[in-house]
Motif scaffolding. Sequence first.
Motif, PDB file in Angstrom:
ATOM      1  N   ASP A   1       0.810  -1.151   0.196  1.00  0.00           N
ATOM      2  CA  ASP A   1       0.170  -0.084   0.085  1.00  0.00           C
ATOM      3  C   ASP A   1       0.783   1.061  -0.122  1.00  0.00           C
ATOM      4  O   ASP A   1       1.591   1.570   1.144  1.00  0.00           O
TER       5      ASP A   1
ATOM      6  N   GLY B   1      -1.603   4.441   1.723  1.00  0.00           N
ATOM      7  CA  GLY B   1      -1.817   4.940   3.043  1.00  0.00           C
ATOM      8  C   GLY B   1      -3.292   5.489   3.510  1.00  0.00           C
ATOM      9  O   GLY B   1      -3.063   6.048   4.573  1.00  0.00           O
TER      10      GLY B   1
ATOM     11  N   MET C   1      -5.914   0.310   2.530  1.00  0.00           N
ATOM     12  CA  MET C   1      -5.433  -0.636   3.539  1.00  0.00           C
ATOM     13  C   MET C   1      -6.454  -1.622   3.447  1.00  0.00           C
ATOM     14  O   MET C   1      -6.453  -2.977   3.435  1.00  0.00           O
TER      15      MET C   1
ATOM     16  N   LEU D   1       2.738  -1.727   4.478  1.00  0.00           N
ATOM     17  CA  LEU D   1       2.285  -0.340   4.217  1.00  0.00           C
ATOM     18  C   LEU D   1       3.550   0.620   4.342  1.00  0.00           C
ATOM     19  O   LEU D   1       4.387   0.674   5.036  1.00  0.00           O
TER      20      LEU D   1
ATOM     21  N   ILE E   1       0.822  -7.780   8.551  1.00  0.00           N
ATOM     22  CA  ILE E   1       1.165  -6.588   8.286  1.00  0.00           C
ATOM     23  C   ILE E   1       2.651  -6.033   8.818  1.00  0.00           C
ATOM     24  O   ILE E   1       2.860  -5.950  10.041  1.00  0.00           O
TER      25      ILE E   1
END
Length: 360
Positions: free
Chosen positions: A256, A259, A264, A279, A301
């Motif tokens: 991603d 953000g 997300m 991220l 994550i």
Amino acid sequence: MGKGGNSSDGEEVNMAAWLFGVNDLRIQPFKLQPLGANDVKIRMKAVGICGSDVHYLKHMRCGDFVVKEPMVIGHECAGIVEEVGSDVKSLVVGDRVAMEPGISCWHCFHCKGGSYNLCPDMKFFATPPVHGSLADQVIHPADLCFKLPDNMSLEEGAMCEPLSVGVHACRRANVNAETTVLILGAGPIGLVTMLTARAFGAPKIVLVDVDSHRLSVAKKLGADAVVQVSTNTEDVSNEVAQIQEAMGVRIDVTFDCVGFSKTMTTALTATTSGGKVCLVGMGHNEMKVPLTPAAAREVDIVGIFRYKNTWPLCIDFISSGKIDVKPLITHRFGFSQDEVEKAFETSAKGSDAIKVMFNL
């Protein structure tokens, strides 16, 4: 006045682009600190504009970093060595170098453990209160200046900084020749992440964005497929189905590079069970995302902050031809008051601008 003016005694005055306030950039004299034994003085030749530079110009802050007094802008840079400190052995006058912009303490827990990018005392170009590198000359530690091979331009040297974000992201996500990759956001960082993932061996890469022009650029740069999406969160389910269809196989890793809550949510939903979401973008400080369903599918994550130990690999990727960053440089400007203002306006507008570069 841009290129160093002259003082009353005839010596060159080092000029720099100072941020004084919102939309207030001025080229003014910049007095350098004394050259340390392990430092080099660099004549700046190529400096790129980063999204964070624009954010500082528009808001006088970026995340928790607030500009409280005038600051020299710029951190994506390369130049030519003009002077070396007494203990410097790795560089000589005339060497062309790419510069890693962060100086860590080398004493804290994170530095000793190798994660110097997380150093709480990091002194990073153009991160308040540290001055940046959009100047005629800067002084920097020699061990953070990496000599460029003859087949690399100084512009390509400056591009090592944004490319480093892609390298660090791909390392964090363990991208390899068996990893399918989804990238949300086709801006400069999304594009360098795509180029890096391909260099790491990713066999299939899909890019997603709201902007058709950026997606066309991504396709030209080698994306296997692109998907245009909306900004409406209610569209996530349908868009995830489109994205998964475009990939054709499972999505192992999603980056991603935006953000936002929606991106997300898309990442966590589209990524295969047991996959990974990295991220990279920092659009929203707080998000509402479907974390529990993702956790139930063991979707990991990970985050990234800047980079560490990336310049040698970036130089190798570019000099070997594995990565071509030249198409990313869409606009070039000189170093004068008028051109600095126009360059930042161009970068802020986005549209067809990807990387805006100063040639000093």
